[in-house]
Design an enzyme around this catalytic site. Structure first.
Site: not given
Ligand code: PAF
Length: 280
Positions: A31, A33, A35, A37, A155, A178, A187
């Site tokens: 969440g 959110l 740019e 995302h 990740q 971005v 971020s």
């Molecule tokens: O990158 C993220 O926002 C989180 O690590 C994720 C992949 C949604 C898992 O909670």
């Protein structure tokens, strides 16, 4: 746009979509959110998804006891509006209680080959929480593909490995970072920064660009460059956590900065820990 809170309802709906031959994309987020995302939703659209499911869940199991779980920004109303405008077709807002049974006891753990260094070394248990929640989301949303951002490079690498090693039947798409016009990587944690800290934080992308320019001139010994990059971050008022050059696929440390290398860094601007990376 559909809204789901109940994991079972999402799962039932997703199964029906797949049975009807519809292609599902999953965009997992926490969440707040921005740019970055929205670019993941755009990537899902571009790949031809019929249904784009955005999950919004501040996952408690990936935060350490002294980390920012409690203050992580949460704004479901704004997130839903942004998802709708960006073309998502479903949003999933679970609660910790409906994602984790009170006696939850099964975890997905990467054995350390990829998660034992970088953020994984500094945030014990972080990737166990990430892998577990992402595996659960895959089982709930039944995606044909899932989109992650390159900003969380370690990740994305671990999730790809999880999908390969546990035979999840889906594709992982990694969308480019971005950036704000200043170069700062978008971020959700940028919201914590004061004006001064935001100005200091520009040194992250600046340092990475300087390293990329060095590598473009040919292979360079990493140790000396790492020392210089560390000093540049400190000079800009940041507290570096790590600056590492690694093999872009295996995340193994390299001695020479060259093509196929990823440089990843993490640094504190005040109390805010920021990460960024660049591929050579
Ligand atoms: O990158 C993220 O926002 C989180 O690590 C994720 C992949 C949604 C898992 O909670």
């Amino acid at each position: 746009m559909k809204t789901f809170n109940d994991p079972k309802k999402l799962q039932r709906w997703a199964k029906a979509q797949r049975l009807a031959g519809r292609k599902i994309a999953l965009v997992p987020t926490m969440g707040a959110l921005h740019e970055g995302h929205l670019s993941l939703i755009a990537a899902a659209k571009k790949k031809g998804a019929d249904e784009i499911v955005v999950s919004v869940f501040v996952n408690p199991t990936q935060f350490g006891p002294k980390e920012d779980y409690a203050q992580y920004p949460r704004d479901h109303k704004a997130d839903a509006a942004k998802c709708r405008a960006a073309g998502a077709t479903a949003i999933f807002f679970p609660t910790p209680a409906n994602m984790y049974a009170s006696d939850h006891s099964v975890w997905v753990v990467e054995d350390g080959a990829l998660s034992g260094s970088l953020c994984g070394a500094r945030r014990p248990g972080h990737f166990r929480g990430v892998c577990t929640v992402v595996a659960k989301l895959f089982n709930l949303a039944h995606p044909n593909f899932a989109v992650f951002g390159q900003k969380d490079y370690q990740q994305a690498t671990i999730i790809r490995r999880m999908v390969r090693d546990l035979n999840f039947d889906l594709e992982i798409v990694v969308a480019p970072i971005v950036r704000e016009p200043s170069g700062l990587a978008r971020s959700s944690r940028n919201a914590y920064l004061s004006d001064d800290e935001r100005a200091h934080a520009l040194a992250l992308s600046r340092t990475l660009q300087a390293l990329k320019a060095q590598a473009a001139k040919g292979a360079r010994p990493w140790k000396a460059l790492q020392k210089k990059a560390w000093a540049a971050l400190e000079k800009a008022g940041l507290r570096p956590d790590y600056v590492e050059a690694v093999n872009a696929e295996t995340l193994a440390p390299v001695k020479t900065l060259a093509k196929g290398t990823a440089v990843l860094l993490a640094a504190y601007a005040g109390k805010t820990r920021l990460i960024d990376n660049v591929l050579m």
